[in-house]
Design a protein around this motif. Sequence first.
Motif, PDB file in Angstrom:
ATOM      1  N   HIS A 178       2.427 -99.316 -52.082  1.00 42.09           N
ATOM      2  CA  HIS A 178       3.493 -99.789 -52.966  1.00 42.09           C
ATOM      3  C   HIS A 178       3.459 -99.029 -54.286  1.00 42.09           C
ATOM      4  O   HIS A 178       4.502 -98.590 -54.791  1.00 42.09           O
ATOM      5  CB  HIS A 178       3.345-101.290 -53.204  1.00 42.09           C
ATOM      6  N   VAL A 179       2.280 -98.855 -54.849  1.00 42.83           N
ATOM      7  CA  VAL A 179       2.129 -98.089 -56.090  1.00 42.83           C
ATOM      8  C   VAL A 179       2.575 -96.644 -55.874  1.00 42.83           C
ATOM      9  O   VAL A 179       3.323 -96.079 -56.681  1.00 42.83           O
ATOM     10  CB  VAL A 179       0.668 -98.126 -56.581  1.00 42.83           C
ATOM     11  N   HIS A 186       9.720 -92.578 -59.294  1.00 38.74           N
ATOM     12  CA  HIS A 186      10.087 -92.569 -60.709  1.00 38.74           C
ATOM     13  C   HIS A 186       9.694 -91.277 -61.414  1.00 38.74           C
ATOM     14  O   HIS A 186      10.480 -90.711 -62.175  1.00 38.74           O
ATOM     15  CB  HIS A 186       9.430 -93.753 -61.420  1.00 38.74           C
ATOM     16  N   TYR A 187       8.466 -90.819 -61.173  1.00 37.50           N
ATOM     17  CA  TYR A 187       7.956 -89.687 -61.948  1.00 37.50           C
ATOM     18  C   TYR A 187       8.143 -88.330 -61.275  1.00 37.50           C
ATOM     19  O   TYR A 187       8.055 -87.299 -61.939  1.00 37.50           O
ATOM     20  CB  TYR A 187       6.470 -89.907 -62.266  1.00 37.50           C
ATOM     21  N   ARG A 188       8.370 -88.312 -59.967  1.00 41.40           N
ATOM     22  CA  ARG A 188       8.527 -87.033 -59.276  1.00 41.40           C
ATOM     23  C   ARG A 188       9.809 -86.950 -58.450  1.00 41.40           C
ATOM     24  O   ARG A 188      10.016 -85.956 -57.754  1.00 41.40           O
ATOM     25  CB  ARG A 188       7.318 -86.777 -58.361  1.00 41.40           C
ATOM     26  N   ASN A 189      10.641 -87.994 -58.521  1.00 45.74           N
ATOM     27  CA  ASN A 189      11.889 -88.019 -57.742  1.00 45.74           C
ATOM     28  C   ASN A 189      11.609 -87.698 -56.280  1.00 45.74           C
ATOM     29  O   ASN A 189      12.302 -86.926 -55.639  1.00 45.74           O
ATOM     30  CB  ASN A 189      12.909 -87.036 -58.323  1.00 45.74           C
ATOM     31  N   PHE A 190      10.567 -88.329 -55.760  1.00 47.83           N
ATOM     32  CA  PHE A 190      10.052 -88.029 -54.431  1.00 47.83           C
ATOM     33  C   PHE A 190       9.898 -89.329 -53.661  1.00 47.83           C
ATOM     34  O   PHE A 190       9.145 -90.212 -54.062  1.00 47.83           O
ATOM     35  CB  PHE A 190       8.707 -87.304 -54.573  1.00 47.83           C
ATOM     36  N   ILE A 223       5.359 -98.692 -63.284  1.00 46.71           N
ATOM     37  CA  ILE A 223       5.842 -97.520 -64.029  1.00 46.71           C
ATOM     38  C   ILE A 223       5.195 -97.458 -65.404  1.00 46.71           C
ATOM     39  O   ILE A 223       4.751 -96.393 -65.862  1.00 46.71           O
ATOM     40  CB  ILE A 223       7.379 -97.565 -64.146  1.00 46.71           C
ATOM     41  N   LEU A 224       5.099 -98.603 -66.065  1.00 45.99           N
ATOM     42  CA  LEU A 224       4.477 -98.659 -67.385  1.00 45.99           C
ATOM     43  C   LEU A 224       3.001 -98.304 -67.306  1.00 45.99           C
ATOM     44  O   LEU A 224       2.477 -97.585 -68.160  1.00 45.99           O
ATOM     45  CB  LEU A 224       4.649-100.063 -67.973  1.00 45.99           C
TER      46      LEU A 224
END
Length: 234
Positions: A178-179, A186-190, A223-224
């Motif tokens: 899940h993580v 969010h961070y790699r658009n993957f 995300i945070l």
Amino acid sequence: MAADLKIELFIKSSDDGESIGNCPFSQRLFMILWLKRAAFTINTVDVKRNPDILRDIAPASQLPFLIYNGDLKTDNNKIEEFLEEALAPPKYPKLDVRYKESRTAGANVFQKFSAYIKNSIPQKNENLQRLFLKALLDLEQYLNTPLPHEDGTHPSKRLFLDGNELTLADCNLLPKLHVVQVVCKHYRNFTITQQLTGLSTYLKNAEKHEEFMNTCPNEEEIILAYRNVATTLR
């Protein structure tokens, strides 16, 4: 089993100090207790606002930890083993796997993900991503390969790692996946499940169970938590 059994699970709180925080190890134990159908209390601990709480309750320990009838238990793996033994059939369901291979399926996904997502050197990104994808493909293969009790002439149709029921292996792997899913998107658009149909089905099956969905932290919390860890390569 005594009628006055008292189980307390202490886990990391979210940034608001109350909700479930980002901690796959906490979610693992939360899922196990829920699946066991045991009566227990969940305590979210905000160590930022109350830094002395761990010293007062569990000196020299880290979250998560468990208090079982007054006895403090702090090692994640040992807590899992203890709960499987203490909360045993016929009163509580057995959660251990039938096949030992299910215990280690996907075991290196989170490690490879962490190396990939924390990397800030563009020249290393391709190799780290390749190793991460290899770990996902190995898990995909395991999910698609029939278990010994299945029809070996067709891809596996089981719902989870070890069969059609959630087990200790799923409690360990699903929180990490899940993580991985949230952070990569969010961070790699993957999106990790785009081409991996077995893995995609596995996660969709898990999302139908409250033991998984209701123990997940909010995506915003994940995300945070990775804000100062993940890097966005340009």
